[in-house]
Design an enzyme around this catalytic site. Structure first.
Site, short mmCIF file in Angstrom:
data_model
loop_
_atom_site.label_atom_id
_atom_site.label_comp_id
_atom_site.label_asym_id
_atom_site.label_seq_id
_atom_site.Cartn_x
_atom_site.Cartn_y
_atom_site.Cartn_z
CD GLN A 199 -24.08 138.79 40.74
OE1 GLN A 199 -22.95 139.00 40.28
NE2 GLN A 199 -24.38 139.07 42.00
CB CYS A 222 -23.77 136.95 50.87
SG CYS A 222 -24.36 137.73 49.37
N1 PLP Z 1 -30.25 139.94 41.62
C1 PLP Z 1 -29.10 139.28 41.74
C2 PLP Z 1 -28.82 138.14 40.83
C3 PLP Z 1 -28.17 139.66 42.71
O1 PLP Z 1 -27.03 138.98 42.83
C4 PLP Z 1 -28.48 140.75 43.56
C5 PLP Z 1 -27.55 141.15 44.65
O2 PLP Z 1 -26.94 140.33 45.30
C6 PLP Z 1 -29.70 141.41 43.38
C7 PLP Z 1 -30.55 140.98 42.40
C8 PLP Z 1 -30.11 142.54 44.25
O3 PLP Z 1 -29.46 143.74 43.87
P1 PLP Z 1 -29.38 144.96 44.89
O4 PLP Z 1 -28.34 144.61 45.89
O5 PLP Z 1 -28.94 146.13 44.03
O6 PLP Z 1 -30.71 145.18 45.46
#
Ligand code: PLP
Length: 377
Positions: free
Chosen positions: A179, A326
């Site tokens: 993020q 979500c």
């Molecule tokens: N880490 C955080 C803080 C996230 O907000 C997210 C996605 O929502 C992820 C990891 C996972 O990323 P990805 O959707 O690319 O697998």
């Protein structure tokens, strides 16, 4: 449609799409092939690696491409715990994204000692003295603490944790910067972390592509097995267009960060001030006063149910998400807000409103107007 759910995912920047298209149309070679088509794809990947490395102040050979944040975090945590003989203690926090949390839970179920650090009421991770934790003195530890939280936007004072756990206690340090990247400066040298996870779709890049920074002193064991791609650490034919898009997206986000931060902060302030107006009662802004990302507001409507608010906002053409994660679609209490000791009556009624550089002020005004009508009824 007014899209205010940019922590879930972002729209692809048209310039990113333009950069990607040649690798979906004409330059479709497999980067492992030695012929011209393959070499063209390989060159694009190595160029993208250099761009991403520069954006986070790493070396190109410290960047490994993955399918996203989830895979990057899994690779870091499992690749290193497996690489060290015997179970090493793992330290993480109570507010991690499931890609870290559930990986740690899996390790715990396999017999690893895992400590979940608590947070204060603003959502900042609290570490007391190492002696307070049941970790054998001198043991090598793996730490995974996120840089910025996806539900509240709280930016963790990572330097403090790195100093205490890595510099003084010899831990290996991973941070989930999914993020944070593209919204605040991310510099692996300044952060002094050993692993750092990124995901392109959070900064106006494509979905299904990410990267893991691995400090050059470390070698990871692969989590999946196959060919020799990504130096054998992450086998599988590379997502060339995605990788090119990710580099272009991060390059733009880093270059224009100051301007975009100003724009998003101005909208965030309108939103917070609007929410605090008298027409809203029983409204609480979470993590207020903490250092937070410029694009997110977590707001609790006491006694309300976020799912019902979401449906009404959706009918009004507005996309936001509930405070709880979500991904599953399941309505449950947010583990992040729970860790912050937000009462359940507020937790259940929490909305996460997350902006991007593509939003405009009038959209925030419209959201406030619709929200006002909803909470009156
Ligand atoms: N880490 C955080 C803080 C996230 O907000 C997210 C996605 O929502 C992820 C990891 C996972 O990323 P990805 O959707 O690319 O697998």
């Amino acid at each position: 449609m007014i899209y205010l759910d940019n922590n879930a995912t972002t729209q692809i920047d048209p310039r990113v799409l333009t950069a990607m298209l040649p690798f979906l149309k004409k330059n479709y070679g497999n980067p492992s092939s030695p012929h011209l088509a393959g070499r063209t794809a390989r060159k694009a990947i190595e160029n993208a690696r250099e761009i991403i490395a520069e954006c986070i102040n790493a070396r190109p050979n410290e960047i490994f491409f993955t399918s996203g944040g989830t895979e990057s975090a899994n690779m870091a945590i499992l690749g290193i715990t497996d690489a060290i003989d015997g179970a090493i203690p793992v330290i993480t926090s109570q507010i991690e994204h499931p890609c870290v949390m559930n990986t740690c839970r899996m390790l715990e179920n396999s017999g690893y000692l895992v400590t979940y650090l608590p947070v204060d009421e603003k959502g900042i991770v609290e570490i007391r003295k190492m002696e307070d934790y049941p970790i054998p003195a001198g043991a090598v530890k793996l730490v995974s603490i996120m840089l910025a939280n996806n539900e509240t936007g709280v930016i963790q004072p990572l330097h403090k944790f790195v100093e205490m756990l890595k510099t003084s206690a010899g831990a290996i340090f991973h941070t989930d910067a999914v993020q944070a990247a593209g919204k605040i400066p991310v510099d692996v040298k300044k952060l002094n972390v050993d692993f750092l996870s990124l995901s392109a779709h959070k900064f106006h890049g494509p979905k299904g592509v990410g990267a893991l920074f691995v400090r050059k002193e470390f070698s990871l064991k692969p989590v999946i097995f196959g060919g020799g791609q990504e130096r054998g650490v992450r086998p599988g034919t590379e997502n060339v267009a995605g990788i090119v898009g990710m580099a272009r997206a991060l390059e733009i986000a880093v270059r224009d960060m100051e301007r975009n931060t100003r724009k998003m902060l101005a909208m965030k302030n309108i939103l917070i001030n609007g929410l605090k107006q008298q027409s809203f009662t029983g409204v609480f802004i979470n993590s207020e006063g903490a250092d937070t990302l410029p694009n997110i507001v977590s707001v609790s409507f006491q006694g309300r149910e976020a799912d019902k608010l979401l449906i009404k906002l959706d009918i009004g053409g507005i996309c936001v998400s509930s405070g709880a994660a979500c991904h599953s679609g399941a309505s449950k209490l947010s583990h992040v807000l729970k860790a912050m000791k937000v009462p359940d009556t507020c937790n259940r009624g929490t909305l996460r409103i997350s902006l991007s550089r593509f939003n405009e002020r009038h959209e925030i005004q419209y959201l406030l107007k619709v929200l006002r009508e909803i909470v009156k009824t």
